[in-house]
Design a protein around this motif. Structure first.
Motif, PDB file in Angstrom:
ATOM      1  N   ASN A   1      38.579  42.980  92.968  1.00  0.00           N
ATOM      2  CA  ASN A   1      39.144  44.234  93.458  1.00  0.00           C
ATOM      3  C   ASN A   1      40.231  43.978  94.494  1.00  0.00           C
ATOM      4  OD1 ASN A   1      37.843  46.603  92.261  1.00  0.00           O
ATOM      5  ND2 ASN A   1      35.967  45.613  92.963  1.00  0.00           N
ATOM      6  N   CYS A   2      39.967  42.991  95.372  1.00  0.00           N
ATOM      7  CA  CYS A   2      40.951  42.678  96.410  1.00  0.00           C
ATOM      8  C   CYS A   2      42.219  42.133  95.781  1.00  0.00           C
ATOM      9  CB  CYS A   2      40.369  41.648  97.372  1.00  0.00           C
ATOM     10  SG  CYS A   2      38.835  42.186  98.088  1.00  0.00           S
ATOM     11  N   VAL A   3      42.082  41.349  94.697  1.00  0.00           N
ATOM     12  CA  VAL A   3      43.246  40.829  93.976  1.00  0.00           C
ATOM     13  C   VAL A   3      44.153  41.987  93.573  1.00  0.00           C
ATOM     14  CG1 VAL A   3      43.962  39.804  91.776  1.00  0.00           C
ATOM     15  CG2 VAL A   3      42.124  38.744  93.118  1.00  0.00           C
ATOM     16  N   LEU A   4      43.562  42.966  92.911  1.00  0.00           N
ATOM     17  CA  LEU A   4      44.355  44.084  92.409  1.00  0.00           C
ATOM     18  C   LEU A   4      44.934  44.918  93.553  1.00  0.00           C
ATOM     19  CD1 LEU A   4      42.055  45.175  89.454  1.00  0.00           C
ATOM     20  CD2 LEU A   4      44.318  44.165  89.276  1.00  0.00           C
ATOM     21  N   ALA A   5      44.109  45.166  94.572  1.00  0.00           N
ATOM     22  CA  ALA A   5      44.571  45.988  95.697  1.00  0.00           C
ATOM     23  C   ALA A   5      45.722  45.298  96.412  1.00  0.00           C
ATOM     24  CB  ALA A   5      43.419  46.243  96.658  1.00  0.00           C
ATOM     25  N   CYS A   6      45.597  43.978  96.590  1.00  0.00           N
ATOM     26  CA  CYS A   6      46.615  43.217  97.316  1.00  0.00           C
ATOM     27  C   CYS A   6      47.929  43.192  96.524  1.00  0.00           C
ATOM     28  CB  CYS A   6      46.102  41.810  97.558  1.00  0.00           C
ATOM     29  SG  CYS A   6      46.846  40.997  98.959  1.00  0.00           S
ATOM     30  N   ILE A   7      47.846  43.066  95.204  1.00  0.00           N
ATOM     31  CA  ILE A   7      49.059  43.102  94.372  1.00  0.00           C
ATOM     32  C   ILE A   7      49.717  44.476  94.474  1.00  0.00           C
ATOM     33  CG2 ILE A   7      49.950  43.010  92.011  1.00  0.00           C
ATOM     34  CD1 ILE A   7      47.719  41.088  91.306  1.00  0.00           C
ATOM     35  N   ALA A   8      48.883  45.517  94.358  1.00  0.00           N
ATOM     36  CA  ALA A   8      49.419  46.887  94.296  1.00  0.00           C
ATOM     37  C   ALA A   8      50.179  47.240  95.572  1.00  0.00           C
ATOM     38  CB  ALA A   8      48.291  47.883  94.058  1.00  0.00           C
ATOM     39  N   ILE A   9      49.579  46.897  96.735  1.00  0.00           N
ATOM     40  CA  ILE A   9      50.212  47.271  98.003  1.00  0.00           C
ATOM     41  C   ILE A   9      51.302  46.283  98.373  1.00  0.00           C
ATOM     42  CG2 ILE A   9      49.784  47.741 100.466  1.00  0.00           C
ATOM     43  CD1 ILE A   9      48.481  49.755  98.537  1.00  0.00           C
ATOM     44  N   GLY A  10      51.086  44.996  98.062  1.00  0.00           N
ATOM     45  CA  GLY A  10      52.020  43.957  98.484  1.00  0.00           C
ATOM     46  C   GLY A  10      53.179  43.778  97.527  1.00  0.00           C
ATOM     47  N   GLY A  11      54.085  44.724  97.492  1.00  0.00           N
ATOM     48  CA  GLY A  11      55.317  44.544  96.735  1.00  0.00           C
ATOM     49  C   GLY A  11      55.428  45.360  95.467  1.00  0.00           C
ATOM     50  N   MET A  12      54.290  45.841  94.951  1.00  0.00           N
ATOM     51  CA  MET A  12      54.387  46.560  93.677  1.00  0.00           C
ATOM     52  C   MET A  12      54.762  48.034  93.887  1.00  0.00           C
ATOM     53  SD  MET A  12      54.315  46.386  90.424  1.00  0.00           S
ATOM     54  CE  MET A  12      53.673  44.755  90.103  1.00  0.00           C
ATOM     55  N   PHE A  13      53.983  48.737  94.716  1.00  0.00           N
ATOM     56  CA  PHE A  13      54.288  50.154  94.924  1.00  0.00           C
ATOM     57  C   PHE A  13      54.960  50.396  96.280  1.00  0.00           C
ATOM     58  CE2 PHE A  13      50.984  50.060  91.725  1.00  0.00           C
ATOM     59  CZ  PHE A  13      51.581  50.829  90.750  1.00  0.00           C
ATOM     60  N   TYR A  14      54.761  49.457  97.208  1.00  0.00           N
ATOM     61  CA  TYR A  14      55.578  49.450  98.419  1.00  0.00           C
ATOM     62  C   TYR A  14      56.594  48.324  98.276  1.00  0.00           C
ATOM     63  CZ  TYR A  14      52.409  52.437 101.161  1.00  0.00           C
ATOM     64  OH  TYR A  14      51.679  53.484 101.648  1.00  0.00           O
ATOM     65  N   ALA A  15      57.794  48.490  98.807  1.00  0.00           N
ATOM     66  CA  ALA A  15      58.746  47.377  98.845  1.00  0.00           C
ATOM     67  C   ALA A  15      58.211  46.335  99.809  1.00  0.00           C
ATOM     68  CB  ALA A  15      60.109  47.875  99.297  1.00  0.00           C
ATOM     69  N   LEU A  16      58.319  45.057  99.434  1.00  0.00           N
ATOM     70  CA  LEU A  16      57.705  44.004 100.246  1.00  0.00           C
ATOM     71  C   LEU A  16      58.500  43.739 101.515  1.00  0.00           C
ATOM     72  CD1 LEU A  16      55.365  41.933 100.225  1.00  0.00           C
ATOM     73  CD2 LEU A  16      56.967  40.292  99.327  1.00  0.00           C
ATOM     74  N   THR A  17      57.891  44.053 102.653  1.00  0.00           N
ATOM     75  CA  THR A  17      58.412  43.654 103.956  1.00  0.00           C
ATOM     76  C   THR A  17      57.237  43.037 104.695  1.00  0.00           C
ATOM     77  OG1 THR A  17      57.839  45.825 104.857  1.00  0.00           O
ATOM     78  CG2 THR A  17      60.085  45.546 104.033  1.00  0.00           C
ATOM     79  N   TRP A  18      57.456  42.512 105.895  1.00  0.00           N
ATOM     80  CA  TRP A  18      56.278  41.916 106.546  1.00  0.00           C
ATOM     81  C   TRP A  18      55.269  42.991 106.925  1.00  0.00           C
ATOM     82  CZ3 TRP A  18      54.992  43.265 111.472  1.00  0.00           C
ATOM     83  CH2 TRP A  18      55.997  43.751 112.310  1.00  0.00           C
ATOM     84  N   GLN A  19      55.754  44.216 107.166  1.00  0.00           N
ATOM     85  CA  GLN A  19      54.811  45.290 107.475  1.00  0.00           C
ATOM     86  C   GLN A  19      53.919  45.612 106.269  1.00  0.00           C
ATOM     87  OE1 GLN A  19      58.090  45.477 108.330  1.00  0.00           O
ATOM     88  NE2 GLN A  19      58.357  46.604 110.253  1.00  0.00           N
TER      89      GLN A  19
END
Lengths: 457, 457, 457
Positions: A296-314
């Motif tokens: 679950n963490c794999v999917l959540a981390c992918i989704a938030i980290g660059g997929m639906f939000y643009a990847l910035t350090w925030q």
């Protein structure tokens, strides 16, 4: 348009892609040539393989459906790439051929059903109706208590796969109000529905028994097995598809890397976060080794980290926070679901990712992409940068215009002041002239000169 | 307007109805006369009895409330017809007088409460605030463990019935965003609330005990009793009101047929689908005979097959799919609810029908009626046909206009070409004339003639 | 603006407040002077202490945060007042110092987290991000089975408190579509999440054991202890913060009274309603004495009675109905949650209050305030009265305008009629004149006079 919520841009943007490719310098040496060629080759198999998808449009329908099925298989991990899909199927075959077959059947019938009930072709071609199908097919086989190669299972499998696009479409109608994707909610709903409708004590389709914990388990920290703990990272990625084989997980990681290194990185981080959370919450080691804390963490981390939000350090930090939150939620949901004899499925991922996508904030670097613009992290990032650049230029132009305007204003004020002075001077002159007029009869030339001065100002 | 989501059009459209009635031919024979008279009589008692409703508006308030209560009783099956309501009450009395009394009290107080909290009169008059009340009243009596004629039960019955319009209004505020009705969700919420708040081990209001299945039941296919299986179809329809008597179910079928044959057909199909699904999922035969697999499918099949979608063969298939999905869901929800000591109520119907109403599709023949236009399947169908016809006419007119426009365009082009040719000819003539002019002095007549030709074009 | 859904107006309206203060008469005697001074003093500490909040804006950041934390502690009861917050903390310390510490840590970290993730400063300053934090901190300590002063508990406490603003923001995105506040939903979600994720059988963070009722309890009405029953009213108010000490509850009542007597009254009524409902539903006496039937009703009664609806006798009755509904729901949810080993938290309050706020009605005296205008009951009432007055004036003006318009219309008609008559007369005259003209040569004067008459009309 309702279909855009289904997670990706149906419009293939090959033209844009071509522009990104390195423009050969005027006289490239062999190294540069090689590099350019390599980049071009990479562009063919990496990302969403848009050029391939475009080419596929002219092919035979069965071949097209195969492309859609492969993309569907990879879309579970938000990867819109048929090559990754192929590698994932290879990994599944390595794990269990019966499961792989069920997964294929699920994806195929979900795609066909989407065609029948008249869903958007672009979304189907991007595999957005297949990924729930593969999960439904796979997990129904995984959780079946009737053993492998129980062919009757294909019947509910096909029924549930065909229900996928219906549930997807219905959920998309709701989620689109908040510009949110449906994630794997249709899979969660349908697999839980099948499992709880039949249950462990069913004559036709018995399920594996899940039971709530009713006593303290042993937890001896000295027994912690570090190699197994390390191996739980690829296993966690494999568990996204219900696979507990570390090699299968490794193959999946390759499939991710081909399409998008950012996705790959966040998948790995997510799996590690899940493992750490499991230790923090004193979970039984077996569960952690088995990857149940990771997927679950794999999917959540992918989704938030660059997929639906643009990847910035925030947003990277946000992705980490989401992974931790998801792990917590995973434990909670697993305990709740076990009361009904159900596994946690990917409910924790869906709920945590949706929560983190619903946040509103005043921080500008946390930018949620419009759903219609979501493709894959690298391209999303380019989109975000372009947007920011345009904003900056627009701002600069505005400021320049402001400067010019204020300059003009200043000049006007000066002009006005000078004019006033001139007018005063003229009035004075006129008075003089009038005085002079009484004595002399030729004062006109002077007055004219004054007027000329004034017009020259 | 918030009240429209409550499932039907509050505006009585009697005028429209009258037009549908057969216009007598100029010299009708006795057979035609009889037919016309029959059709008129049918129009008085079939459909939503709009003429009767209109007449009722001028009557004494208590009589009006009785009309609303009867309509409310029938609205459980989406039937807005006081005669059907009367027949349904007759069926209930046949089943159990105490239950019938509770149902009546529930409908009455739900209607009164809707009046008190200031809900829309039109919606109340169509029974849209009563149908949850009758179900609350009935099912609270059915599931009570205190036995029949336990008068104290009327207290929570009245309280819960009066809470119906509140919950209805609140849910309508949410569902109206997607133009969806509230179905029997208020009933589900309130009966589950009452049952779980008190439970089996309560001193005042004990409930029947529901427990999750914890072992394999016997399933000998040779023991399957076909007459009972066949009887399960009317019983399934009876179970919509919690009645297990096949005769009561039969009476309900008559009530449906009077108002709308399409509704009647889909109710029967739905009940049969539920029965088949029960066999497919290896349910205990007793449950199937008892109609527990049928009643949700009955409602789901009616709702999708002609009530909220216009009836075409596509939506008919969709209704079948929905009935199967609903049966699956029914089993799932029954198992989940039993964990809390609760029955499935009509949750499966509500969830499956809402899911199928939320679908968006590119198929034009799957047409979801705007909630404000929903009346009963036959009238919905006429509305759909009229709409399609108007569309077709509008299209034809557009095409004709296009044709005319293109014709005019063509003519213009021809005109322009001819003009150009004429002009060229004229120029040539002028040149000739000029040449001639040098030699002769009367070239004017020719030139004039050329100009005349040009103007004639 | 997403932040407004978080329950209060971030804009301080001190100017408005000042106007409400008594304007001293021209020559006040000593009694009037004293009264005026008292009123001014009251205005400083009562209500939302807007003047103090305004003054705080210029202070050191740590002092500001302390203000926000205190307001957050009081916002659980919808009170935006740091003094009330201070009194509430005093009550908590009286109850249990470890709990109070956890509550403080929770509020503090929730507020800090809201600052980090870039939430609206105004909302933070009103304590709208703190109240879920204090509940999370407190209740995690209350339900922990590891005993007091188990310092490790601070870790999940801080994690969950920091997750509060995330969940609040996400829920506000959804609820704002219906202009609804998030209430204590984030607290409910996060505490349940923590409790069910760890559970009773956890090595690190064991929870108190909750189990579903599986047998009949004794209920001897003669054993009913009236003093305890009476004491259950303050205890019910105390249980909002998880406190079972009647003195603590009493202190909380003082805190409420300081800020808003209407809130205080409804809290007391709510607690009493809960107690009565418990008796009606045959609850074990111990639960009633312990205040478990009261706290949800307290909150629900405050929310409906003057806080989100303007207080009229209709909404007062609605608040009573909501409290009864909430008590019923409380019993239901407690039973459901116990299946998962969870307490009811404040789910019953949230669900019942949301339901009652979603009602739409045609009664004008049930006025739901726009969320951005919600402050505290007394001020809400003034807002409502002002609005009604303005409406009345606008209506009167409209009527006057209508009168004038109709007057003018009448006059116009009269004018037109007179003009027509005059014209007829003139025509007649002209005819006469023409006739006369043939005989005489000076008829002009008469005609001119007629014209003059006409213009005078």
């Amino acid at each position: 348009q309702e279909l855009q919520p289904l997670m990706a841009n149906p419009v293939c943007e090959t033209t844009e892609k071509k522009k990104q490719q390195p423009q050969g310098p005027e006289r490239p040496n062999s190294h540069q040539k090689f590099k350019a060629k390599l980049m071009q080759w990479v562009s063919y198999i990496a990302g969403d393989m848009a050029a391939f998808g475009e080419w596929m449009k002219g092919q035979f329908i069965l071949l097209q459906i195969l492309d859609w099925v492969l993309r569907g298989a990879a879309q579970v991990m938000f990867v819109n790439n048929p090559l990754s899909g192929l590698i994932i199927f290879a990994g599944l075959i390595l794990q269990n051929r019966w499961w792989a077959l069920n997964g294929f059947v699920g994806t195929l019938f979900a795609t066909i059903s989407a065609l029948i009930i008249g869903q958007n072709r672009g979304a189907i071609a991007n595999g957005l109706y297949g990924y729930n199908g593969i999960l439904v097919g796979l997990l129904m086989a995984v959780f079946s208590n009737a053993g492998d190669w129980y062919w009757w299972l294909l019947l509910p499998n096909i029924f549930m796969s065909m229900a996928c696009p219906i549930v997807s479409s219905a959920l998309a109608s709701i989620n689109s109000r908040w510009d949110l994707p449906v994630f794997t909610l249709p899979f969660n709903i349908l697999v839980c529905l099948h499992m709880v409708a039949t249950g462990h004590y069913n004559h036709h389709f018995p399920q594996v028994l899940f039971q709530p914990r009713t006593s303290m388990h042993n937890l001896t920290w000295s027994e912690l097995d570090y190699p197994k703990l390390f191996r739980s990272i690829p296993v966690g990625i494999g568990q996204v598809y219900g696979c507990d084989n570390a090699w299968t997980g490794g193959i999946f990681m390759i499939a991710l890397f081909i399409s998008s290194p950012i996705t790959f990185a966040h998948a790995t981080i997510g799996s590690a976060v899940g493992m750490v959370s499991g230790l923090a919450l004193a979970a039984p080691f077996q569960n952690i080794y088995f990857g149940l804390w990771g997927y679950n963490c794999v999917l959540a981390c992918i989704a938030i980290g660059g997929m639906f939000y643009a990847l910035t350090w925030q947003t990277h930090l946000l992705a980490l926070a989401c992974a931790f939150f998801c792990a917590y939620l995973g434990s909670a949901i697993a305990n709740v679901m076990s009361t009904f004899g159900l596994p946690a499925c990917t409910w924790p991922f869906c709920l945590s990712a949706l929560t983190f996508l619903l946040i509103t904030t005043e921080i500008k670097n946390i930018y949620k992409l419009p759903l219609a613009k979501v493709t894959y992290p690298e391209k999303n990032l380019i989109y975000f940068w372009k947007m920011k650049k345009e904003e900056r230029i627009a701002k600069q132009r505005k400021e320049q215009e402001k400067d010019i305007a204020s300059q003009q204003k200043k000049e006007k004020i000066i002009m006005a002041a000078m004019e006033m002075k001139a007018r005063q001077h003229l009035d004075a002159c006129t008075v003089d002239v009038l005085q002079e007029e009484s004595t002399q009869n030729r004062p006109d030339r002077k007055s004219e000169a004054t007027e000329l001065n004034l017009t020259q100002l």
